[in-house]
Scaffold this motif. Structure first.
Motif, short mmCIF file in Angstrom:
data_model
loop_
_atom_site.label_atom_id
_atom_site.label_comp_id
_atom_site.label_asym_id
_atom_site.label_seq_id
_atom_site.Cartn_x
_atom_site.Cartn_y
_atom_site.Cartn_z
N ALA A 1 47.98 40.22 38.37
CA ALA A 1 47.65 39.93 39.78
C ALA A 1 47.19 41.22 40.45
O ALA A 1 47.63 42.32 40.07
CB ALA A 1 48.88 39.39 40.50
N ASN A 2 46.30 41.11 41.41
CA ASN A 2 45.86 42.30 42.16
C ASN A 2 45.22 41.85 43.46
O ASN A 2 44.64 40.77 43.52
CB ASN A 2 44.90 43.13 41.30
N SER A 3 45.33 42.69 44.45
CA SER A 3 44.96 42.30 45.81
C SER A 3 43.46 41.96 45.90
O SER A 3 42.60 42.77 45.51
CB SER A 3 45.31 43.46 46.73
N ASN B 1 41.66 40.40 44.15
CA ASN B 1 41.00 40.52 42.83
C ASN B 1 39.91 41.60 42.84
O ASN B 1 38.86 41.45 42.22
CB ASN B 1 40.41 39.17 42.39
N ARG C 1 49.37 32.84 33.37
CA ARG C 1 49.73 33.07 34.77
C ARG C 1 48.50 32.97 35.67
O ARG C 1 47.43 33.39 35.29
CB ARG C 1 50.35 34.47 34.91
N GLN C 2 48.67 32.43 36.83
CA GLN C 2 47.60 32.45 37.84
C GLN C 2 48.24 32.35 39.22
O GLN C 2 49.33 31.80 39.36
CB GLN C 2 46.62 31.28 37.66
N SER C 3 47.57 32.90 40.23
CA SER C 3 48.00 32.69 41.61
C SER C 3 47.47 31.31 42.01
O SER C 3 46.25 31.12 42.05
CB SER C 3 47.39 33.75 42.53
N ARG D 1 46.93 28.77 44.70
CA ARG D 1 46.95 28.62 46.16
C ARG D 1 46.73 27.17 46.54
O ARG D 1 45.72 26.82 47.14
CB ARG D 1 45.84 29.47 46.78
N LEU E 1 37.38 36.90 45.04
CA LEU E 1 38.10 35.63 45.22
C LEU E 1 37.11 34.48 45.05
O LEU E 1 36.31 34.22 45.96
CB LEU E 1 38.74 35.62 46.61
N PHE F 1 50.96 34.38 46.35
CA PHE F 1 51.37 35.38 47.35
C PHE F 1 51.15 34.82 48.75
O PHE F 1 50.14 34.14 49.00
CB PHE F 1 50.52 36.64 47.21
N ASN G 1 51.40 37.10 51.73
CA ASN G 1 51.76 38.45 52.19
C ASN G 1 51.51 38.73 53.67
O ASN G 1 51.80 39.84 54.14
CB ASN G 1 50.98 39.49 51.37
N SER H 1 40.51 32.84 38.05
CA SER H 1 39.55 33.86 38.50
C SER H 1 39.20 34.76 37.31
O SER H 1 39.94 34.83 36.33
CB SER H 1 40.14 34.68 39.64
N ARG I 1 37.82 38.48 35.35
CA ARG I 1 38.10 39.91 35.31
C ARG I 1 36.87 40.63 34.76
O ARG I 1 36.12 40.05 33.96
CB ARG I 1 39.30 40.22 34.40
#
Ligand SMILES: Cc1cc2nc3c(=O)[nH]c(=O)nc-3n(C[C@H](O)[C@H](O)[C@H](O)COP(=O)(O)O)c2cc1C
Length: 376
Positions: A73-75, A77, A164-166, A168, A246, A324, A326, A364, A366
């Motif tokens: 995960a990263n802000s 992406n 794993r995935q975020s 939403r 994103l 997240f 945040n 998403s 990379r």
């Protein structure tokens, strides 16, 4: 009505406003979409996979560890990392060109993202017969990860990395059994970082009020909205050409030609609609995890990142989704009030995640490993 349907309804309303222009672009966009989708799916399958072998010489294993790190995960992406390889270590460095000055002026999220990447490396190293030992020297840039030989071990957390995935989306409201909450708790605590778990309905409502306050402040902030929009990839073509950012489909939004997406973004992305979306998402979740570090310093921000990545991998291994939220920790004024609610004294709440059960969303992308490894 599901969120995806609500999103479509808002989109249709916006398209009706943008009428003529959209009609001109419509037909060719459909053809490009079909082509883009298959290219995107191929790229996703090549990205989110385990290595063919874990029995590799050190130089190949090191490269694979970097590939696993990039799946973290990263802000937004932005993938704000670079990797410098030496014989028995990897230096994980921030990429200053991928900062987010509006949402993350002090680079907190950059270091949290580096921590997420380091945690994936630590989990993957064991499968490759290595022990990865991270250390942080405030006088040197980034995080150094030393690699030592160790007996190979394939863990559930390693297996979870490419799954794993975020996510939403709205979850299904089911609660998590106590024995699984205990596993999440064990995964989410770390060295100088504590994870607070909230599973009561009233606690979720309390947290929702900080989420809405933070989200409202962010959507009133022109710099925040412009920065966010600049990282949205509206079409398959945009997502494939940058392999970062994103992707709209990964947030449950429709895929559109970039120029149409940008044309209607401000009409669809409104405070009221976004806050309603978060209300329904949080109310459908089983709980919220808040990561709090002992000191407000980069080494601790990175450790918070490691904890939340470990939590996310453990959740994935238990078939739980996470995302997240945040906003309560990204707006300084709201963060202070949120810290008071949490009763954590002067400490900084670093990261907030909701979790629960539900279907996956599209993933998403990379950037390729070659793009993030610095040549010696
Ligand atoms: C430090 C940090 C902050 C993040 N903040 C948010 C956030 O506020 N909202 C959100 O939806 N996702 C947030 N994310 C998730 C990223 O957007 C996500 O990891 C990225 O888009 C890559 O997608 P993936 O996690 O599915 O691989 C954050 C991730 C990190 C590590």
């Amino acid at each position: 009505m599901s969120e995806v349907h609500q999103g479509r309804r808002r989109l249709l309303a916006a398209l009706a406003v943008g009428g003529g222009l959209v009609a001109i672009g419509g037909g060719s966009a459909l053809v490009m979409n079909a082509r883009g989708r298959s290219g995107y799916e191929d790229a996703i399958n090549a990205t989110w996979r385990h290595s063919d072998s874990t029995d590799l010489p050190l130089s190949s294993a090191r490269r694979e560890l970097v590939r696993y790190a990039t799946l973290a995960a990263n802000s937004h992406n932005t993938q704000p990392w670079q990797f410098r390889l030496s014989d028995h270590s990897v230096l994980v460095l921030p990429d200053p060109g991928r900062r987010l000055p509006a949402v993350d002026p002090d680079d907190h999220h950059v270091f949290a993202s580096l921590g997420c990447a380091v945690e994936n490396m630590v989990q993957a190293a064991r499968a490759f017969g290595l022990r990865a030992v991270p250390s942080y020297d405030p006088g040197a840039p980034g995080i150094r990860v030393d690699l030592e030989a160790a007996p190979p071990e394939r863990t559930d957390l390693f297996d979870a990395i490419p799954h794993r995935q975020s996510t939403r989306s709205r979850y299904d409201g089911r609660s998590v059994p106590p024995e699984h909450l205990r596993l999440l708790e064990a995964a989410g605590n770390g060295d100088g970082v504590r994870m607070l778990l909230f599973t009561e309905r009233q606690q979720r409502e309390d947290i929702l009020s900080y989420l809405v306050a933070g989200n409202s402040a962010q959507l009133d902030d022109v710099a925040f909205v412009e920065e966010l929009e600049s990282w949205i990839r509206f079409s398959y073509g945009e997502a494939l050409s940058t392999r970062d950012g994103l992707f709209s489909k990964s947030s449950g939004s429709p895929v559109l030609p970039g120029w149409i997406g940008r044309l209607i973004f401000s009409r669809v992305f409104t405070k009221g609609a976004e806050n309603r979306k978060y209300e329904s998402q949080l109310r459908s979740s089983a709980g919220v995890a808040v990561f709090v570090s002992d000191k407000n310093e980069p080494a601790y921000w990175a450790e918070a990142g490691r904890c939340c990545q470990r939590f996310a991998l453990q959740a994935t291994a238990l078939q739980l989704r996470h995302a997240f939220i945040n906003q309560p920790v990204e707006v300084p004024a709201v963060r202070g009030q949120f810290a008071t609610y949490l009763g954590i004294g002067g400490r900084r709440p670093d990261l907030v995640m909701r979790f629960g059960y539900g279907p996956e969303l599209p993933r998403s992308l990379r950037r390729p490993v070659e793009h993030v490894i610095l040549q010696a």
